[in-house]
Design a protein around this motif. Sequence first.
Motif, PDB file in Angstrom:
ATOM      1  N   THR A  27      58.636  31.992  57.194  1.00  9.43           N
ATOM      2  CA  THR A  27      57.295  31.878  56.615  1.00  9.43           C
ATOM      3  C   THR A  27      56.483  33.139  56.905  1.00  9.43           C
ATOM      4  O   THR A  27      55.678  33.572  56.066  1.00  9.43           O
ATOM      5  CB  THR A  27      56.562  30.639  57.150  1.00  9.43           C
ATOM      6  N   ARG A  28      56.681  33.740  58.056  1.00 12.18           N
ATOM      7  CA  ARG A  28      55.990  35.000  58.358  1.00 12.18           C
ATOM      8  C   ARG A  28      56.556  36.145  57.531  1.00 12.18           C
ATOM      9  O   ARG A  28      55.811  37.025  57.089  1.00 12.18           O
ATOM     10  CB  ARG A  28      56.092  35.305  59.855  1.00 12.18           C
ATOM     11  N   LEU A  29      57.863  36.128  57.295  1.00 11.59           N
ATOM     12  CA  LEU A  29      58.465  37.150  56.438  1.00 11.59           C
ATOM     13  C   LEU A  29      57.922  37.031  55.014  1.00 11.59           C
ATOM     14  O   LEU A  29      57.738  38.044  54.323  1.00 11.59           O
ATOM     15  CB  LEU A  29      59.986  37.009  56.447  1.00 11.59           C
ATOM     16  N   ALA A  30      57.647  35.805  54.586  1.00  7.19           N
ATOM     17  CA  ALA A  30      57.135  35.586  53.229  1.00  7.19           C
ATOM     18  C   ALA A  30      55.736  36.151  53.041  1.00  7.19           C
ATOM     19  O   ALA A  30      55.280  36.325  51.899  1.00  7.19           O
ATOM     20  CB  ALA A  30      57.133  34.089  52.908  1.00  7.19           C
ATOM     21  N   ALA A  31      55.034  36.447  54.139  1.00  9.32           N
ATOM     22  CA  ALA A  31      53.732  37.102  54.022  1.00  9.32           C
ATOM     23  C   ALA A  31      53.882  38.582  53.708  1.00  9.32           C
ATOM     24  O   ALA A  31      52.923  39.229  53.275  1.00  9.32           O
ATOM     25  CB  ALA A  31      52.938  36.920  55.312  1.00  9.32           C
ATOM     26  N   LEU A  32      55.080  39.129  53.915  1.00  9.55           N
ATOM     27  CA  LEU A  32      55.331  40.555  53.675  1.00  9.55           C
ATOM     28  C   LEU A  32      56.130  40.812  52.409  1.00  9.55           C
ATOM     29  O   LEU A  32      56.020  41.882  51.812  1.00  9.55           O
ATOM     30  CB  LEU A  32      56.087  41.159  54.873  1.00  9.55           C
ATOM     31  N   HIS A  33      56.959  39.860  52.021  1.00 13.55           N
ATOM     32  CA  HIS A  33      57.852  40.028  50.880  1.00 13.55           C
ATOM     33  C   HIS A  33      57.895  38.748  50.060  1.00 13.55           C
ATOM     34  O   HIS A  33      57.422  37.691  50.507  1.00 13.55           O
ATOM     35  CB  HIS A  33      59.274  40.381  51.355  1.00 13.55           C
ATOM     36  N   GLU A  34      58.475  38.842  48.885  1.00 14.63           N
ATOM     37  CA  GLU A  34      58.716  37.655  48.071  1.00 14.63           C
ATOM     38  C   GLU A  34      60.010  37.010  48.574  1.00 14.63           C
ATOM     39  O   GLU A  34      61.094  37.550  48.374  1.00 14.63           O
ATOM     40  CB  GLU A  34      58.832  38.023  46.589  1.00 14.63           C
ATOM     41  N   VAL A  35      59.888  35.876  49.218  1.00 18.12           N
ATOM     42  CA  VAL A  35      61.017  35.236  49.880  1.00 18.12           C
ATOM     43  C   VAL A  35      61.327  33.899  49.215  1.00 18.12           C
ATOM     44  O   VAL A  35      60.423  33.099  48.945  1.00 18.12           O
ATOM     45  CB  VAL A  35      60.726  35.007  51.377  1.00 18.12           C
ATOM     46  N   GLU A  36      62.593  33.684  48.935  1.00 21.89           N
ATOM     47  CA  GLU A  36      63.057  32.382  48.446  1.00 21.89           C
ATOM     48  C   GLU A  36      64.173  31.901  49.355  1.00 21.89           C
ATOM     49  O   GLU A  36      65.159  32.610  49.579  1.00 21.89           O
ATOM     50  CB  GLU A  36      63.560  32.477  47.011  1.00 21.89           C
ATOM     51  N   VAL A  37      64.029  30.706  49.891  1.00 26.73           N
ATOM     52  CA  VAL A  37      65.042  30.099  50.749  1.00 26.73           C
ATOM     53  C   VAL A  37      65.800  29.058  49.946  1.00 26.73           C
ATOM     54  O   VAL A  37      65.200  28.176  49.320  1.00 26.73           O
ATOM     55  CB  VAL A  37      64.407  29.428  51.984  1.00 26.73           C
ATOM     56  N   ILE A  38      67.119  29.165  49.946  1.00 26.46           N
ATOM     57  CA  ILE A  38      67.973  28.093  49.436  1.00 26.46           C
ATOM     58  C   ILE A  38      68.712  27.540  50.640  1.00 26.46           C
ATOM     59  O   ILE A  38      69.553  28.221  51.232  1.00 26.46           O
ATOM     60  CB  ILE A  38      68.946  28.574  48.351  1.00 26.46           C
ATOM     61  N   ALA A  39      68.351  26.324  51.019  1.00 22.11           N
ATOM     62  CA  ALA A  39      68.876  25.718  52.236  1.00 22.11           C
ATOM     63  C   ALA A  39      69.935  24.684  51.887  1.00 22.11           C
ATOM     64  O   ALA A  39      69.719  23.821  51.027  1.00 22.11           O
ATOM     65  CB  ALA A  39      67.743  25.067  53.030  1.00 22.11           C
ATOM     66  N   GLY A  40      71.056  24.775  52.558  1.00 22.80           N
ATOM     67  CA  GLY A  40      72.110  23.789  52.383  1.00 22.80           C
ATOM     68  C   GLY A  40      71.815  22.531  53.190  1.00 22.80           C
ATOM     69  O   GLY A  40      71.452  22.599  54.360  1.00 22.80           O
ATOM     70  N   VAL A  41      71.968  21.382  52.563  1.00 18.71           N
ATOM     71  CA  VAL A  41      71.804  20.089  53.231  1.00 18.71           C
ATOM     72  C   VAL A  41      73.151  19.380  53.189  1.00 18.71           C
ATOM     73  O   VAL A  41      73.689  19.112  52.108  1.00 18.71           O
ATOM     74  CB  VAL A  41      70.735  19.225  52.543  1.00 18.71           C
ATOM     75  N   GLY A  42      73.739  19.109  54.349  1.00 15.80           N
ATOM     76  CA  GLY A  42      75.022  18.423  54.397  1.00 15.80           C
ATOM     77  C   GLY A  42      74.972  17.105  53.659  1.00 15.80           C
ATOM     78  O   GLY A  42      73.979  16.371  53.732  1.00 15.80           O
ATOM     79  N   PHE A  43      76.067  16.796  52.950  1.00 18.16           N
ATOM     80  CA  PHE A  43      76.038  15.611  52.092  1.00 18.16           C
ATOM     81  C   PHE A  43      75.826  14.324  52.886  1.00 18.16           C
ATOM     82  O   PHE A  43      75.225  13.367  52.380  1.00 18.16           O
ATOM     83  CB  PHE A  43      77.326  15.536  51.262  1.00 18.16           C
ATOM     84  N   ARG A  44      76.292  14.291  54.142  1.00 20.81           N
ATOM     85  CA  ARG A  44      76.092  13.086  54.935  1.00 20.81           C
ATOM     86  C   ARG A  44      74.616  12.881  55.254  1.00 20.81           C
ATOM     87  O   ARG A  44      74.115  11.747  55.215  1.00 20.81           O
ATOM     88  CB  ARG A  44      76.929  13.152  56.208  1.00 20.81           C
ATOM     89  N   ASP A  45      73.890  13.965  55.558  1.00 22.04           N
ATOM     90  CA  ASP A  45      72.443  13.851  55.773  1.00 22.04           C
ATOM     91  C   ASP A  45      71.731  13.476  54.484  1.00 22.04           C
ATOM     92  O   ASP A  45      70.789  12.672  54.485  1.00 22.04           O
ATOM     93  CB  ASP A  45      71.897  15.170  56.313  1.00 22.04           C
ATOM     94  N   TRP A  46      72.185  14.047  53.374  1.00 20.50           N
ATOM     95  CA  TRP A  46      71.586  13.750  52.072  1.00 20.50           C
ATOM     96  C   TRP A  46      71.746  12.270  51.716  1.00 20.50           C
ATOM     97  O   TRP A  46      70.814  11.620  51.218  1.00 20.50           O
ATOM     98  CB  TRP A  46      72.221  14.646  51.017  1.00 20.50           C
ATOM     99  N   LEU A  47      72.936  11.721  52.000  1.00 21.79           N
ATOM    100  CA  LEU A  47      73.199  10.319  51.672  1.00 21.79           C
ATOM    101  C   LEU A  47      72.366   9.368  52.515  1.00 21.79           C
ATOM    102  O   LEU A  47      72.065   8.248  52.090  1.00 21.79           O
ATOM    103  CB  LEU A  47      74.694  10.007  51.849  1.00 21.79           C
TER     104      LEU A  47
END
Length: 388
Positions: A27-47
Amino acid sequence: MKVLILTNLFPSPWLPHRAPFNRQQFTRLAALHEVEVIAGVGFRDWLRGRRGEPALEGIKVDYVVSWYLPVLLRRLHPAFWLASLLLQRGLRLRTSSYDCILASWAHPDGVGAAWVSRWLGIPLVVKVHGNDINVAAADPARGRQVSKAFGQCRRVVAVSRALAAKCRALGAERVDVIYNGVDTSLFAPSPADGRGQERDPRAPVILFVGNLLASKGCFDLLEAMPMLLERHPGARLVFAGSGSDRPRLGRRAASLAIASSVSFAGTIEHAGLAPLMRAASVVCLPSHSEGVPNVLLEAMACGTPVVATSVGGIPEVVPPHAGILVEPRQPAALADALGETIARRWDRDAIAAHGAGFRWSTNVEQLSATLLAAVVEHASARATGRRA
């Protein structure tokens, strides 16, 4: 720059308390640059369904369900991660014109990101944390994959010098050591602490914060408690966190006849950890392997002494005036260190000043410089016909 971050280490509605250090950094890096996070969510947590909404103001975050074969065939996890990512977000990746990729966690995230980097023709930086190198890369098959990914990297970011040395041994050419930071607006001594005031040694509180796993030394800490209670009968151990070994820890505390001296606080909001740390006599983290755990930096910033194991980058950040280090898997030595810490008169102002020296502002400036260097080096290599 337009920075794409690929990682499984990020809060999500399925794991809202996950990896607060990455949330703070990105979030602090996003104050300096255009940042996009793609976060992986394990399928067991998703279920299991959503468990809460993390506070992620000021940063663009998307989630990909990561499918894989649990436990078995871990060397195939990067391929599963890559397939999950491309099937769900491939078109966006291809059309978004990113300047670079930052992968946080070496395996499978960094290995899969190396393939994405080649596909998009943009530079890759891999950030390593601890067990992704200490444990995952120690496996021969996964170690070879990490080594190959490092060959694709422009830069590797390590959270300690000890971890950086292991990355170089795996073939990383350029490794930048960047220690994590502390949010001193949260983690600081309270005015009520008073200069030089000590906790009551007759009722000391030992606080553990983290995942409740054997690899974090939780059982070592339990085994140390009967020995500590012989010297400090009023001592109390508080586990703050959750994990798969929680039921076993409860049973072991009962079998040791110390259940009345052990409590389980469950998962605590990040901001809620600071009061617990300030109230504790000592924060203990007896892990078997680590990078540089933020819990120790945050505890010291609160002015609380720490007892930890001398593994990974911990000796780099815990000086003698802030705590005591012991060898891992040594409950008797751990009990002695806890007893000494409780009995000693600490300069809590000096401990807090040391902890506050780990600043997120410095961390993000260094990370930004690393990402920019990777982009410049990549552009230069393409212009001269060298490895792009």
